[in-house]
Write an enzyme that holds these catalytic residues in place. Structure first.
Site, short mmCIF file in Angstrom:
data_model
loop_
_atom_site.label_atom_id
_atom_site.label_comp_id
_atom_site.label_asym_id
_atom_site.label_seq_id
_atom_site.Cartn_x
_atom_site.Cartn_y
_atom_site.Cartn_z
CB CYS A 112 -0.97 -0.06 1.19
SG CYS A 112 -2.34 1.08 1.03
CE1 TYR A 113 2.64 7.54 2.32
CE2 TYR A 113 4.48 6.31 3.22
CZ TYR A 113 3.93 7.51 2.83
OH TYR A 113 4.64 8.66 2.93
CG HIS A 199 -3.49 -3.52 3.71
ND1 HIS A 199 -2.49 -2.95 4.44
CD2 HIS A 199 -4.12 -2.51 3.07
CE1 HIS A 199 -2.50 -1.64 4.26
NE2 HIS A 199 -3.49 -1.35 3.43
CD GLU A 201 -0.95 -5.74 6.18
OE1 GLU A 201 -0.79 -6.23 5.05
OE2 GLU A 201 -1.07 -4.51 6.37
N GLY A 254 -1.69 -13.06 38.14
CA GLY A 254 -2.25 -14.41 38.05
C GLY A 254 -2.55 -14.75 36.59
CB VAL A 256 -1.38 -15.51 29.98
CG1 VAL A 256 -0.31 -16.08 29.10
CG2 VAL A 256 -2.55 -16.45 30.10
CG ASP A 257 -0.79 -10.95 28.83
OD1 ASP A 257 -0.79 -12.07 28.29
OD2 ASP A 257 -1.64 -10.07 28.61
CB SER A 258 1.66 -10.25 34.87
OG SER A 258 0.76 -11.14 35.49
CB SER A 259 2.34 -15.74 34.58
OG SER A 259 1.30 -15.53 35.47
#
Ligand code: XMP
Length: 543
Positions: A112-113, A199, A201, A254, A256-259
């Site tokens: 695209c761009y 696009h 993606e 408790g 997922v991400d922080s664990s």
């Protein structure tokens, strides 16, 4: 130009917003043996391109759009992708490429761009089209080409552009067209330079993944031996360099991400990591024990479990308005966290498991409706005034990539695949007033529902399931006696992105088992109902 929702579904957007510029993090890239670089022109789907390339087991990262040809040569990537962007390539001050990157002999794919700036650098004109093209459009592939190898000749792609490239014939030949756009895909006559006006993606483009895979594998000739373990090693090296001998605090929720963030930091800096887990009394059954087991017994981190249950209960007393509950919980959380953090000496960094979709959401126009809807999701966030430097190792990653990292780091499957849980916890599922007794009822009912879902092998089939305690009693009969007791609603949703959702068609037998178990074993409940609303118009949570 596109706005990405977390799952990659795009929406055309009329506001020409540019993401914050990608910092120059190319120092880190030198250690990669095989990589693709995405030059970021500000499209909100730029990270999605990188993600699709990583799916091909090739390291890929966003870099500044104006990286010099000299620097790119040093980094020696196997290919370059120029992302889309919100600007018009001909506008004054619009971001451009260093034209010499096209002479390096490295394959380039402009999207695209990105295609427009590439063509412009070679002398073509970019002009506003008579009419833009937004949404699904069928393309027709005109000739055999490595980029479209193995794909049908006609299928639907996602277009989102107003401008078009003209006078390309000197350098480029047309590979695919749409009814509105004669140059939907182009290839340089002599060099490995490709342009796509659509696009690839986004999930709305059929075979988009395949087109990107073809670029990576057929055009750039990548071997595809990068693994998530390489990311872990690379990230650990960088974290050690950045953190030095300092201490890092990581708030555990408790989830997922922080664990996974804590597990990664533990691998990188071991005893220099301190974790804080605030028990606000609004957690799911067994959550505190699981965190303790994982981070204190297994990883042996310096884990600070703060028992703030009474404080939260006291502050929530008498509050029934959902937003007031959320605000109270957010405020008390920050207070409790701050106090505990202050007791940890010499902490300089605060680690957070921020994911790429969080970055996108928080970067949304603060005056726009999206920001208003999402404002309540920030409970559990920490303010900048805490005075720490942020460490966010997953800022460029998506949730499933973080899950893979977690599994690789040895976190248990039940933690990695745990459904999302809102920051204000059970408070927004305990409708009406919050008391210890009511929370206990809800927690028990929720645990039964989840246990049965797991036993039926359906927990991972649905994306979020939970119980809700309603603020009303209904009549029932138990033995010979009439009862007047609580109602539990159970909710389970199927969703790709949590922005829209449908109710899960759970088997009747399972629903019946859950209902019987809850009514028989949770004191004070005589009725269970199943929520059959989709989002929109309902939301996933009840408050
Ligand atoms: P809704 O209810 O808006 O939820 O359809 C979409 C997703 O967001 C979660 N959610 C929250 N997460 N703090 C959070 O951290 C909150 O206040 C909050 N409210 C909703 C919800 O669980 C679902 O995954």
């Amino acid at each position: 130009m596109l706005v990405a929702s977390p799952d990659s579904s795009p929406q055309a957007n009329s506001a020409c917003e540019m993401n914050s510029p990608t910092p120059d993090t190319t120092e880190q890239l030198a250690i990669q043996s095989e990589s693709i670089l995405v030059l970021d022109f500000g499209s909100q789907t730029a990270q999605l391109i990188a993600r699709r390339v990583r799916d091909q087991n090739v390291f890929c990262q966003l870099v500044r759009h104006d990286l010099s040809a000299e620097r790119i040569k040093e980094l020696n990537p196997k290919g370059l992708i120029l992302s889309g962007g919100p600007a018009s390539a001909y506008a004054e001050g619009a971001p451009q490429i260093d034209p010499e990157i096209l002479d390096l002999g490295i394959p380039v794919l402009g999207i695209c761009y990105g295609m427009q700036v590439m063509c412009r650098a070679l002398g073509s004109a970019v002009r506003p089209g008579n009419s833009g093209e937004f949404g699904h459009t069928p393309i027709q592939v005109l000739e055999e080409d490595a980029l479209f190898a193995g794909l049908p000749k006609e299928y639907a792609v996602w277009m989102s552009h107003g401008d078009r490239v003209e006078d390309l014939h000197e350098h480029f030949k047309l590979v695919a067209k749409t009814s509105e756009c004669p140059n939907a895909a182009i290839k340089h006559r002599d060099r490995e330079l490709y342009g796509l006006q659509f696009h690839p993606e986004v999930t709305h483009t059929k075979f988009g993944k395949e087109v990107l895979a073809n670029f990576v594998n057929n055009v750039c000739k990548c071997s595809g031996d990068w693994k998530i373990s390489s990311f872990i090693e690379q990230e650990c090296t960088q974290l050690r360099e950045r953190i030095g001998a300092n201490r890092v605090i990581c708030g555990l929720s408790g989830g997922v991400d922080s664990s996974v963030a804590a597990a990664l930091l533990f691998k990188a800096i071991g005893p220099q990591l301190s974790c804080i887990f605030v028990d606000n009394g609004l957690l799911r059954k067994g959550e505190r024990e699981q965190v303790r087991e994982q981070f204190s017994d297994h990883f042996k981190t310096d884990l600070h479990v703060v028992d703030a249950r009474q404080q939260f209960l006291d502050e929530l007393k008498g509050k029934t308005d959902p937003q007031e509950k959320r605000k109270t919980i957010g405020r008390v959380f920050i207070d409790v966290f701050r106090k505990e953090a202050e007791s940890i000496e010499d902490a300089k960094f605060l680690a957070q498991g921020t994911l790429y979709p969080d970055v996108i959401e928080s970067g949304a126009n603060p005056d726009g409706p999206a920001a208003t809807i999402k404002a309540h999701h920030n409970v559990g966030g920490l303010p900048e005034e805490l005075g720490f430097e942020l460490v966010e190792p997953f800022r460029m990653l998506f949730k499933d990539e973080v899950r893979q990292i977690g599994l690789e780091l040895g976190l248990p499957e039940n933690l990695i695949w745990r459904h999302p849980f809102p920051g204000p916890g059970l408070a927004v599922r305990c409708l009406g007033e919050i008391t210890e007794e009511r929370l206990r009822t809800l927690r028990e009912a929720d645990a039964i529902f989840i246990e049965e879902l797991v036993a039926a092998g359906l927990y991972r089939e649905v994306q979020q399931a939970f119980a809700v305690l309603l603020p009303l009693q209904t009549v029932g009969v138990m033995g010979d006696a009439r009862t007047y007791e609580d109602v539990i609603a159970i909710r389970s949703v199927d969703t790709d992105n949590f922005m829209t959702a449908d109710w899960s068609r759970l088997p009747y037998d399972l629903l019946q088992k859950v209902s019987t178990r809850i009514i028989n074993s949770v004191r004070g409940v005589n009725r269970v109902v199943y929520d059959i609303s989709s989002k929109p118009p309902s939301t996933i949570e009840w408050e």
